[in-house]
Design an enzyme around this catalytic site. Structure first.
Site, short mmCIF file in Angstrom:
data_model
loop_
_atom_site.label_atom_id
_atom_site.label_comp_id
_atom_site.label_asym_id
_atom_site.label_seq_id
_atom_site.Cartn_x
_atom_site.Cartn_y
_atom_site.Cartn_z
N PRO A 12 0.72 -1.09 -0.03
CA PRO A 12 0.17 0.04 0.15
C PRO A 12 0.84 1.22 -0.12
O PRO A 12 1.96 1.42 0.86
CB PRO A 12 -0.92 -0.01 1.13
CG PRO A 12 -0.05 -0.98 2.13
CD PRO A 12 0.46 -1.87 1.16
N ASN A 13 0.46 2.36 -0.70
CA ASN A 13 0.96 3.72 -0.94
C ASN A 13 1.97 3.64 -1.67
O ASN A 13 2.58 4.93 -1.82
CB ASN A 13 1.00 4.29 0.84
CG ASN A 13 -0.12 4.36 1.60
OD1 ASN A 13 -1.15 4.77 1.11
ND2 ASN A 13 0.09 3.58 2.73
N ARG A 20 5.02 11.04 -2.67
CA ARG A 20 4.95 10.56 -1.05
C ARG A 20 6.18 10.76 -0.26
O ARG A 20 7.07 10.38 -0.61
CB ARG A 20 4.35 9.26 -1.19
CG ARG A 20 4.24 8.69 0.23
CD ARG A 20 4.48 6.84 0.19
NE ARG A 20 4.21 6.47 1.47
CZ ARG A 20 4.51 5.22 2.02
NH1 ARG A 20 4.80 4.46 1.08
NH2 ARG A 20 4.24 5.09 3.24
N TYR A 25 11.45 8.79 0.79
CA TYR A 25 11.41 7.57 -0.14
C TYR A 25 12.00 8.15 -1.49
O TYR A 25 12.07 7.24 -2.59
CB TYR A 25 9.77 7.35 -0.50
CG TYR A 25 9.20 6.72 0.82
CD1 TYR A 25 9.77 5.43 1.24
CD2 TYR A 25 8.16 7.51 1.57
CE1 TYR A 25 9.24 4.87 2.26
CE2 TYR A 25 7.75 6.88 2.67
CZ TYR A 25 8.20 5.29 2.95
OH TYR A 25 7.57 5.02 4.09
N ASN A 77 7.86 -5.73 -1.35
CA ASN A 77 7.73 -4.45 -0.36
C ASN A 77 6.45 -4.73 -0.02
O ASN A 77 5.61 -4.08 -0.43
CB ASN A 77 8.25 -3.26 -0.94
CG ASN A 77 8.46 -2.19 -0.19
OD1 ASN A 77 7.77 -2.31 1.03
ND2 ASN A 77 8.79 -1.16 -0.59
N ALA A 80 3.42 -0.87 4.46
CA ALA A 80 2.96 -0.95 6.09
C ALA A 80 2.62 -2.25 6.58
O ALA A 80 2.68 -2.35 7.71
CB ALA A 80 1.62 0.10 6.19
N GLU A 101 12.62 -9.70 1.10
CA GLU A 101 11.90 -8.61 1.58
C GLU A 101 12.59 -7.26 1.12
O GLU A 101 13.77 -7.05 1.68
CB GLU A 101 11.58 -8.71 3.10
CG GLU A 101 10.81 -7.48 3.71
CD GLU A 101 10.82 -7.80 5.28
OE1 GLU A 101 11.18 -8.99 5.85
OE2 GLU A 101 10.72 -6.75 5.94
N HIS A 103 13.00 -2.91 1.33
CA HIS A 103 12.14 -1.78 1.99
C HIS A 103 13.08 -0.50 1.35
O HIS A 103 14.29 -0.53 1.32
CB HIS A 103 12.23 -1.60 3.31
CG HIS A 103 11.24 -2.54 4.02
ND1 HIS A 103 9.90 -2.48 3.90
CD2 HIS A 103 11.62 -3.57 4.55
CE1 HIS A 103 9.55 -3.73 4.46
NE2 HIS A 103 10.60 -4.35 4.77
N ARG A 110 14.03 4.64 11.69
CA ARG A 110 12.78 5.26 11.91
C ARG A 110 12.12 4.75 13.14
O ARG A 110 12.75 4.05 13.99
CB ARG A 110 11.98 4.95 10.72
CG ARG A 110 12.85 5.35 9.01
CD ARG A 110 12.04 5.04 8.24
NE ARG A 110 10.78 5.87 7.88
CZ ARG A 110 9.35 5.67 7.00
NH1 ARG A 110 9.55 4.68 6.11
NH2 ARG A 110 8.69 6.57 7.16
C1 DQA Z 1 8.47 0.94 3.40
C2 DQA Z 1 8.76 1.14 5.04
C3 DQA Z 1 7.53 0.94 5.67
O1 DQA Z 1 7.51 1.28 7.03
C4 DQA Z 1 6.32 1.89 5.08
O2 DQA Z 1 5.19 1.83 5.53
C5 DQA Z 1 6.20 1.79 3.58
C6 DQA Z 1 7.35 1.73 2.90
C7 DQA Z 1 9.84 1.09 2.70
O3 DQA Z 1 9.98 0.71 1.38
O4 DQA Z 1 10.59 1.77 3.06
O5 DQA Z 1 5.21 2.01 3.14
O6 DQA Z 1 8.23 -0.57 3.21
#
Ligand code: DQA
Length: 150
Positions: A12-13, A20, A25, A77, A80, A101, A103, A110
């Site tokens: 998501p997002n 964003r 990011y 990825n 959240a 995985e 990120h 963080r």
């Molecule tokens: C994320 C890190 C997560 O904590 C966050 O909720 C994201 C992006 C990253 O790519 O750094 O949406 O997965």
């Protein structure tokens, strides 16, 4: 012979990348990332399939489909959902495909709620904090693993 299929899942997002929280990011967009992976995939002889959803169930359904569509490796990825989703973790365990995985940000620099991942203990590897390069590194890792197996 068909190229080995790699599924790249974005949670998501991540569709909002580019606008964003650019201080976290960066400015790269999701289509930029996906295009880079498609190009690298061709170089490496891999068939890269990408999927993004803001919905937990849609991500789970896509993983279930990967059981029977020839996918041999997953790059995810979970965004959240990393920190919340037992259901998505269970889906990865159920399909029993190796996965990395990824990120974009270094989640360990963080908020403390981001330090917990439901995925890392099942993952072959975790890449956090390398920005979009993390996806390319994961794809190269997949290529390496698959050629070692062939
Ligand atoms: C994320 C890190 C997560 O904590 C966050 O909720 C994201 C992006 C990253 O790519 O750094 O949406 O997965």
């Amino acid at each position: 012979m068909n190229s080995p299929r790699i599924l790249v899942l974005h949670g998501p997002n991540l569709n909002l990348l580019g606008t964003r929280e650019p201080e976290v990011y960066g400015h790269i967009t999701l289509p930029d990332i996906d295009q880079g992976l498609a190009t690298l995939g061709r170089e490496l002889g891999l068939d890269v399939q990408v999927f993004q959803s803001n919905h937990e169930g849609a991500l789970i359904d896509r993983l279930h489909a990967a059981r029977a569509d020839g996918t041999c490796f997953v790059i995810i990825n979970p965004a959240a959902y990393t920190h919340t989703s037992v259901a998505l973790r269970d889906a990865l365990a159920a399909i029993d495909k190796p996965f990395v995985e990824v990120h974009l940000s270094n989640v360990y620099r963080r908020e403390s709620f981001r330090h917990q991942s439901y995925f890392s203990s099942l993952a072959e590897a975790v890449i956090s904090g390398c920005g979009a390069l993390g996806y390319s590194l994961a794809l190269r890792y997949a290529a390496d693993k698959l050629s070692a197996k062939a």
